[in-house]
Write an enzyme that holds these catalytic residues in place. Structure first.
Site, PDB file in Angstrom:
ATOM      1  N   HIS A 150       0.825  -1.207   0.000  1.00  0.00           N
ATOM      2  CA  HIS A 150       0.000   0.000   0.000  1.00  0.00           C
ATOM      3  C   HIS A 150       0.862   1.261   0.000  1.00  0.00           C
ATOM      4  CE1 HIS A 150      -4.030   1.780   1.546  1.00  0.00           C
ATOM      5  NE2 HIS A 150      -3.324   2.730   0.959  1.00  0.00           N
ATOM      6  N   PHE A 171       2.566   6.744  -4.998  1.00  0.00           N
ATOM      7  CA  PHE A 171       3.737   7.343  -5.632  1.00  0.00           C
ATOM      8  C   PHE A 171       3.399   8.603  -6.438  1.00  0.00           C
ATOM      9  CE2 PHE A 171       6.963   3.565  -5.700  1.00  0.00           C
ATOM     10  CZ  PHE A 171       7.109   3.700  -4.333  1.00  0.00           C
ATOM     11  N   ASP A 226      -8.940   2.904  -3.559  1.00  0.00           N
ATOM     12  CA  ASP A 226      -8.297   3.513  -2.397  1.00  0.00           C
ATOM     13  C   ASP A 226      -8.341   5.034  -2.420  1.00  0.00           C
ATOM     14  OD1 ASP A 226      -6.780   2.944   0.092  1.00  0.00           O
ATOM     15  OD2 ASP A 226      -5.389   4.305  -0.867  1.00  0.00           O
ATOM     16  N   HIS A 242     -10.463   0.084   0.807  1.00  0.00           N
ATOM     17  CA  HIS A 242     -10.364   1.229   1.714  1.00  0.00           C
ATOM     18  C   HIS A 242     -11.746   1.336   2.350  1.00  0.00           C
ATOM     19  CE1 HIS A 242      -9.415   5.665   2.510  1.00  0.00           C
ATOM     20  NE2 HIS A 242     -10.722   5.617   2.674  1.00  0.00           N
ATOM     21  N   ASP A 256       0.881   2.603   3.774  1.00  0.00           N
ATOM     22  CA  ASP A 256       0.028   3.671   3.245  1.00  0.00           C
ATOM     23  C   ASP A 256       0.860   4.937   3.052  1.00  0.00           C
ATOM     24  OD1 ASP A 256      -2.143   5.085   2.288  1.00  0.00           O
ATOM     25  OD2 ASP A 256      -3.131   5.303   4.229  1.00  0.00           O
TER      26      ASP A 256
END
Length: 430
Positions: A63, A66, A155, A182, A308
């Site tokens: 998770h 980027f 997400d 999520h 995350d």
């Protein structure tokens, strides 16, 4: 390459002991337990002395964000990969809520091709479930899977249209895909920015209750089971979700769950004030939730530790709890886990490797070649010094993001070398 004198830790092979790891090309050639005995050819090899250090399979982070495409001033694939390598992470799964969203084969290929050129580690990319994460139209599930999407996730939010979500699950099941959820009921959030409780009242901010997560976690567990699809719950933060996972496993459902280091090392009571680096989603919860998460990691109810990793620009995070949600985590996750869980004896080093490498590899079905040191596996390795004491200095991060609540915190244990595909991609000495 030869890694000698290290304590080899490979839960997938039930291995823990001093030995030597031999790497040939991009594969593990063999593992030899016991004291290192030099061979005739060893002088020709690159030799790393790992005395007193743990030699583990490269960590796998299911998770990360980027920010590429669209917000590369926050992070790009090269800097995100460099941050991962510095944390011992050799495989990441990038979430699709970029700009544009990773909802088309074209955008998916852009990320994968750029990663192949610029990343020193392995970057896997998820597809969104709906086009533009707009909760209105499903992506072409089959096309995205065939083009290389490692899993599907909305997400940053949940698919709130339950009927649409069920159809998405059905189609993902048809291609034997993986769903990463999520869990957040946006109708219950009501503008909340911090955990509902004493600190929220003290700061005069709108709160986020545990039910925001728990309601969707329950929905997704039952719906995924109904459709026969493999489900993974992202960034779990509440005691309710831990109990739901216990129930799901008793019922034999194909569901796993991850916990982030910030959710098992910090509570909302630790928040020093209206500071943006303490704002994340889900928010820091109560001590009761933290203890439930730790117990879940200990007893197997919770399967994975992920970060995350969510970088933002420095200026964006200066707006207190009006800042965007998210903190960075790749460069601190192994040390935080060791400091908070292994050093106090709550879990073993083998369990840490299981949570951060072997189990994540199983979730994305790559455990034959990743998350293990067995002969023939990809030569992805993290060397971890359990005796190194260091202080978190965000300005030295390889990530573009410095948004962490751990600035100035002293941690025990640090990754000193990361090897991916048989190549040293990070060394503390360089």
């Amino acid at each position: 390459m030869i890694i000698k004198n290290g304590i080899l830790v490979d839960p997938a092979e039930n291995l823990e002991g001093v030995g030597t790891l031999y790497i040939r090309g991009n594969r593990v050639e063999r593992v030899v337990l016991g004291d290192y005995i030099p061979g005739e050819q060893d002088a020709e090899e690159e030799v790393i002395d790992a005395s007193g250090k743990y030699v583990m399979p490269g960590l796998i982070d299911l998770h990360v964000h980027f920010r590429d495409p669209g917000q590369t001033y926050k992070e790009d694939i090269a800097t995100g990969a460099a941050a991962a390598a510095a944390g011992g992470v050799t495989t990441v799964c990038a979430m699709p809520n970029t700009n544009p969203t990773v909802d088309s084969v074209e955008t998916l290929k852009y990320v994968l091709e750029k990663a192949a050129k610029e990343a020193k580690i392995r970057v896997e990319q998820l597809s969104s479930i709906t086009v533009g994460e707009n909760n209105q139209e499903l992506v072409d599930i089959r096309a995205m899977k065939e083009a290389g999407a490692v899993a599907f996730s909305e997400d940053g939010k949940s698919v709130m249209d339950t009927a649409l979500f069920r159809e998405g699950l059905r189609k993902i099941a048809e291609v034997d895909g993986v769903v990463m959820s999520h869990c957040e009921d946006k109708d219950l959030v009501a503008g909340g920015v911090i955990n509902a409780g004493e600190k929220q009242r003290e700061l005069g901010l709108p709160g986020i209750t545990n039910a925001v997560e728990d309601v969707i976690a329950a929905r997704d567990i039952f719906m995924a089971a109904e459709q026969g699809v493999q489900l993974h719950l992202c960034h779990c933060s509440t005691k309710g979700t831990v109990e739901l996972m216990r129930m799901a496993k008793r019922m034999g459902y194909r569901v796993t769950a991850e916990v982030c280091p910030h959710h098992f090392t910090l509570t909302d009571a630790d928040i020093p004030g209206d500071l943006g680096n303490w704002k994340m989603n889900p928010p820091l919860r109560s001590e009761e939730d933290v203890q439930a998460l730790i117990e879940g990691l200990r007893d197997g109810s919770m399967d994975v530790i992920s970060t995350d990793h969510a970088p933002h620009g420095d200026e964006e995070k200066k707006k207190g709890f009006q800042s965007p949600f998210g903190i960075v985590g790749l460069e601190t996750s192994a040390a935080l886990t060791f400091t908070a869980l292994v050093a106090p004896g709550l879990i073993t080093i083998s369990r840490m490797a299981e949570l951060m490498s072997a189990n994540p590899a199983k979730v994305i079905r790559m455990d034959k070649e990743r998350g293990t040191l067995r002969a023939g596996a990809l030569a992805d390795v993290a060397i971890f010094d359990p005796n190194m004491v260091w202080t978190v200095e965000p300005e030295k991060f390889r990530s573009k993001g410095h948004n962490t609540p751990y600035a100035g915190k002293t941690l025990v244990g640090k990754v000193t070398t990361t090897i991916c595909n048989g190549e040293v991609v990070y060394s503390l000495e360089q």
